[in-house]
Design an enzyme around this catalytic site. Structure first.
Site, short mmCIF file in Angstrom:
data_model
loop_
_atom_site.label_atom_id
_atom_site.label_comp_id
_atom_site.label_asym_id
_atom_site.label_seq_id
_atom_site.Cartn_x
_atom_site.Cartn_y
_atom_site.Cartn_z
N GLU A 1 0.84 -1.21 0.00
CA GLU A 1 0.00 0.00 0.00
C GLU A 1 0.87 1.25 0.00
OE1 GLU A 1 -2.37 -1.19 3.36
OE2 GLU A 1 -3.19 -2.82 2.13
N GLU B 1 4.21 -10.77 0.27
CA GLU B 1 2.79 -10.45 0.24
C GLU B 1 2.35 -10.22 -1.20
OE1 GLU B 1 1.35 -8.80 4.21
OE2 GLU B 1 2.14 -7.11 3.11
N GLY C 1 -6.06 -8.16 1.43
CA GLY C 1 -7.38 -7.57 1.66
C GLY C 1 -8.44 -8.03 0.67
N SER D 1 -4.51 -12.10 3.14
CA SER D 1 -5.73 -12.81 3.52
C SER D 1 -5.48 -14.04 4.38
CB SER D 1 -6.56 -13.17 2.28
OG SER D 1 -6.95 -11.98 1.60
#
Ligand code: PEP
Length: 251
Positions: free
Chosen positions: A98, A168, A174, A214
Site C-alpha cells: 500500500e 505479500e 485484503g 488474507s
C-alpha cells in the site's frame, strides 16, 4: 535451522484509541502465555504511545507501519527510528504494497528505511510481492527477486540477519484471495535461495520469511506447515481478537 515463527498484525489505518486499548487488553489475556510464536501488533503512529504501557512486561511486541530513512530534520509527515525506539517499538514495517502503490515507495527508499530501522535496533519487516498483472504475465519470480535485491543492496550478512521479509502477493492483500500454500512456498523458496546467493547459506537459513495476504484462522495452519513459511503478516484478521487469537494459536 529452527526459526521461531513470527506473526504480526498490521492494523493499517484502523482502530482509534478506545478500540485499540480493548483489542490489546484481549490479546494480552489470550496470548501472553504463547512462547512458540513471536507475536506483534503494528498500530497507527498515534496509538503506539497508548499500546506501549498496555503491553509493558508482555511477550506481545509492537511496532510501527513505517519508519523514516533519515534520523531527524525537514521530513514533514515522517517519524524516525529514534522516535519509535523511545516508545519501545520492536518492529517497523517497510515497503508495504500500500505504501508502494499509494505513496510511491521504491526499493531504494525501502532499503534506506530498513537501514534506519536497524540503526535504532528495530526489526524491519521488509515487504515484497507481485501484482496480479505481474503474476499473470509469469513475472512473479523476476519481480520478487528484483525487490529483494533492491531492498537489501549494500547490506552485510549480519545486517540481513536482523530483518524479517514478508512475501505479500498484492492480489491477495485484503481481497480474501489467499495464495495456495504451494504458491506461497514456491516464492519463499526462491527468496531463500536468493538470500543464499546474496549473503550465505547460514544467513539465508536464519532469516524469517512471513507470508501475508488474507491469512485467516482457517488457512494459517497449512501455510505455516510449508518449510519456508516462518510466520504471517496479517491485516484484516488482526483487527479482532476472535480472529487474531486463534490465528496465533494455529497449532
Ligand atoms: C497486510 O496488510 O499486510 C495484509 C496481508 O492484509 P490482509 O491480511 O487483510 O490481506
Amino acid at each position: 535451522m529452527a526459526r521461531l515463527p513470527v506473526i504480526v498484525g498490521n492494523w493499517k489505518m484502523n482502530l482509534t484509541r478506545s478500540a485499540a486499548a480493548d483489542l490489546v487488553q484481549q490479546l494480552r489475556t489470550e496470548l501472553d502465555a504463547v512462547r512458540d510464536v513471536e507475536v506483534g501488533v503494528c498500530p497507527v503512529f498515534t496509538v503506539i504511545p497508548l499500546v506501549a504501557p498496555l503491553l509493558a512486561g508482555s511477550a506481545i511486541r509492537f511496532g510501527a507501519q513505517n519508519v523514516a530513512w533519515a534520523d531527524s530534520g525537514a521530513f514533514t509527515g515522517e517519524v524516525s527510528g529514534e522516535m519509535l525506539r523511545e516508545l519501545g517499538c520492536s518492529y517497523a514495517i517497510v515497503g508495504h504494497s500500500e505504501r508502494r502503490q499509494h505513496f510511491g515507495e521504491t526499493d531504494e527508499r525501502v532499503n534506506a528505511r530498513a537501514k534506519a530501522a536497524l540503526r535504532w535496533d528495530l526489526t524491519p519487516i521488509v515487504c515484497v510481492g507481485e501484482t496480479l498483472k505481474q503474476r499473470e504475465a509469469d513475472e512473479t519470480m523476476t519481480v520478487v527477486t528484483a525487490q529483494v535485491q533492491g531492498c537489501f543492496a549494500g547490506w552485510t550478512a549480519a545486517e540481513a540477519r536482523r530483518a524479517i521479509i514478508a512475501y505479500e502477493p498484492v492480489w491477495a492483500i485484503g481481497t480474501g484471495k489467499v495464495a495456495t500454500p504451494a504458491q506461497a512456498q514456491e516464492v519463499h523458496a526462491v527468496i531463500r535461495a536468493l538470500l543464499t546467493r546474496l549473503f550465505d547459506a547460514g544467513t539465508a537459513q536464519s532469516i524469517r520469511i512471513q507470508y501475508g495476504g488474507s491469512v485467516k484462522p482457517d488457512n494459517v495452519e497449512e501455510l505455516m506447515a510449508q518449510p519456508d513459511i516462518d510466520g504471517a503478516l496479517v491485516g484484516g484478521a488482526s483487527l479482532k481478537a476472535k480472529d487474531f487469537v486463534p490465528l496465533v494459536k494455529f497449532k
